[in-house]
Motif scaffolding. Structure first.
Motif, short mmCIF file in Angstrom:
data_model
loop_
_atom_site.label_atom_id
_atom_site.label_comp_id
_atom_site.label_asym_id
_atom_site.label_seq_id
_atom_site.Cartn_x
_atom_site.Cartn_y
_atom_site.Cartn_z
N MET A 1 0.85 -1.17 0.00
CA MET A 1 0.00 0.00 0.00
C MET A 1 0.90 1.24 0.00
SD MET A 1 -2.85 1.30 2.80
CE MET A 1 -3.11 -0.32 3.32
N LYS A 2 0.44 2.28 -0.68
CA LYS A 2 1.18 3.53 -0.74
C LYS A 2 0.27 4.69 -0.34
CE LYS A 2 4.36 2.12 -4.30
NZ LYS A 2 4.90 2.37 -5.62
N LEU A 3 0.87 5.65 0.32
CA LEU A 3 0.19 6.88 0.68
C LEU A 3 0.15 7.77 -0.55
CD1 LEU A 3 -0.99 8.76 2.91
CD2 LEU A 3 1.36 9.49 3.33
N ILE A 4 -1.05 8.12 -1.01
CA ILE A 4 -1.19 8.98 -2.19
C ILE A 4 -0.99 10.44 -1.81
CG2 ILE A 4 -2.75 9.80 -3.99
CD1 ILE A 4 -4.12 7.07 -3.87
N ARG A 5 -1.77 10.88 -0.81
CA ARG A 5 -1.64 12.27 -0.35
C ARG A 5 -2.29 12.38 1.02
NH1 ARG A 5 -6.34 12.62 -3.42
NH2 ARG A 5 -7.90 14.06 -2.64
N TRP A 6 -1.96 13.47 1.72
CA TRP A 6 -2.58 13.74 3.01
C TRP A 6 -2.71 15.25 3.17
CZ3 TRP A 6 0.07 16.60 6.64
CH2 TRP A 6 1.45 16.73 6.44
N THR A 7 -3.61 15.63 4.06
CA THR A 7 -3.84 17.05 4.32
C THR A 7 -4.30 17.22 5.76
OG1 THR A 7 -5.07 19.00 3.62
CG2 THR A 7 -6.19 16.90 3.41
N TYR A 8 -3.98 18.38 6.34
CA TYR A 8 -4.46 18.67 7.68
C TYR A 8 -5.95 18.94 7.63
CZ TYR A 8 0.26 19.00 9.50
OH TYR A 8 1.54 18.71 9.88
N ALA A 9 -6.68 18.41 8.61
CA ALA A 9 -8.13 18.58 8.66
C ALA A 9 -8.54 19.46 9.84
CB ALA A 9 -8.81 17.22 8.75
N GLY A 10 -7.59 20.00 10.59
CA GLY A 10 -7.90 20.83 11.74
C GLY A 10 -8.10 19.99 13.00
N ARG A 11 -7.95 20.64 14.15
CA ARG A 11 -8.12 19.99 15.46
C ARG A 11 -7.26 18.74 15.63
NH1 ARG A 11 -13.95 20.84 17.93
NH2 ARG A 11 -14.30 22.94 17.19
N GLN A 39 -11.11 7.10 11.92
CA GLN A 39 -12.31 6.79 11.15
C GLN A 39 -11.92 6.56 9.69
OE1 GLN A 39 -14.73 10.29 10.85
NE2 GLN A 39 -16.53 9.17 10.24
N VAL A 40 -12.64 5.66 9.04
CA VAL A 40 -12.48 5.47 7.61
C VAL A 40 -13.83 5.79 6.97
CG1 VAL A 40 -11.97 3.87 5.75
CG2 VAL A 40 -10.71 3.70 7.89
N GLN A 41 -13.86 6.79 6.13
CA GLN A 41 -15.08 7.13 5.39
C GLN A 41 -15.05 6.27 4.13
OE1 GLN A 41 -14.52 11.35 5.07
NE2 GLN A 41 -15.11 11.70 7.19
N VAL A 49 -11.92 -2.70 4.31
CA VAL A 49 -10.70 -2.38 5.04
C VAL A 49 -10.56 -3.34 6.23
CG1 VAL A 49 -9.46 -0.59 6.30
CG2 VAL A 49 -10.96 0.03 4.40
N ALA A 50 -9.45 -4.05 6.28
CA ALA A 50 -9.18 -4.99 7.37
C ALA A 50 -8.26 -4.33 8.41
CB ALA A 50 -8.52 -6.24 6.82
N LYS A 51 -8.13 -4.98 9.56
CA LYS A 51 -7.29 -4.44 10.64
C LYS A 51 -5.84 -4.27 10.18
CE LYS A 51 -5.97 -5.09 15.42
NZ LYS A 51 -6.12 -5.88 16.64
N LYS A 52 -5.34 -5.22 9.40
CA LYS A 52 -3.96 -5.12 8.91
C LYS A 52 -3.77 -3.89 8.03
CE LYS A 52 -4.59 -8.02 4.88
NZ LYS A 52 -4.14 -9.14 4.10
N HIS A 53 -4.82 -3.51 7.29
CA HIS A 53 -4.75 -2.30 6.46
C HIS A 53 -4.67 -1.05 7.35
CE1 HIS A 53 -6.95 -4.94 3.42
NE2 HIS A 53 -5.71 -4.78 2.96
N LEU A 54 -5.45 -1.04 8.43
CA LEU A 54 -5.44 0.11 9.34
C LEU A 54 -4.05 0.29 9.95
CD1 LEU A 54 -8.83 -0.48 11.18
CD2 LEU A 54 -8.37 1.11 9.31
N GLN A 55 -3.44 -0.82 10.36
CA GLN A 55 -2.10 -0.75 10.95
C GLN A 55 -1.08 -0.26 9.93
OE1 GLN A 55 -1.89 -4.82 12.25
NE2 GLN A 55 -2.55 -4.31 14.32
N GLU A 56 -1.21 -0.70 8.70
CA GLU A 56 -0.29 -0.25 7.66
C GLU A 56 -0.48 1.23 7.36
OE1 GLU A 56 1.33 -1.55 3.24
OE2 GLU A 56 -0.29 -2.70 4.17
N MET A 57 -1.73 1.69 7.37
CA MET A 57 -2.01 3.11 7.16
C MET A 57 -1.37 3.95 8.26
SD MET A 57 -6.01 3.00 6.20
CE MET A 57 -6.64 2.18 4.76
N GLU A 58 -1.52 3.51 9.51
CA GLU A 58 -0.92 4.23 10.63
C GLU A 58 0.60 4.28 10.48
OE1 GLU A 58 -2.34 2.08 14.05
OE2 GLU A 58 -4.23 3.15 14.06
#
Length: 78
Positions: A1-11, A39-41, A49-58
């Motif tokens: 898995m690769k991070l495409i992009r990220w942005t600040y969402a405030g707070r 949260q995953v929208q 989305v599985a737990k292993k995906h969440l850990q990889e995202m983190e």
């Protein structure tokens, strides 16, 4: 898995997008000195989305933001 992009969402939150789930938005929150998935929208065009995906995202977002050492030392690591 690769991070495409990220942005600040405030707070202290971040919105991130990953190549395996391009239509879904992942919201991460900061706890102490690292980020975790809050949260995953999820979009039905993407796979489930599985737990292993969440850990990889983190891992990927903490690596990107240079908070990976704090993430690796967290108490609840498995």
């Amino acid at each position: 898995m690769k991070l495409i992009r990220w942005t600040y969402a405030g707070r202290g939150r971040i919105r991130a997008y990953f190549d395996l789930f391009p239509a879904s938005t992942v919201v991460l929150s900061k706890i102490r000195t690292f980020y975790f998935v809050r949260q995953v929208q999820w979009n039905e065009r993407d796979p489930v989305v599985a737990k292993k995906h969440l850990q990889e995202m983190e891992y990927l977002i903490n690596e990107e933001l240079d908070t990976i050492e704090a993430y690796k030392k967290r108490r609840s690591s498995t």
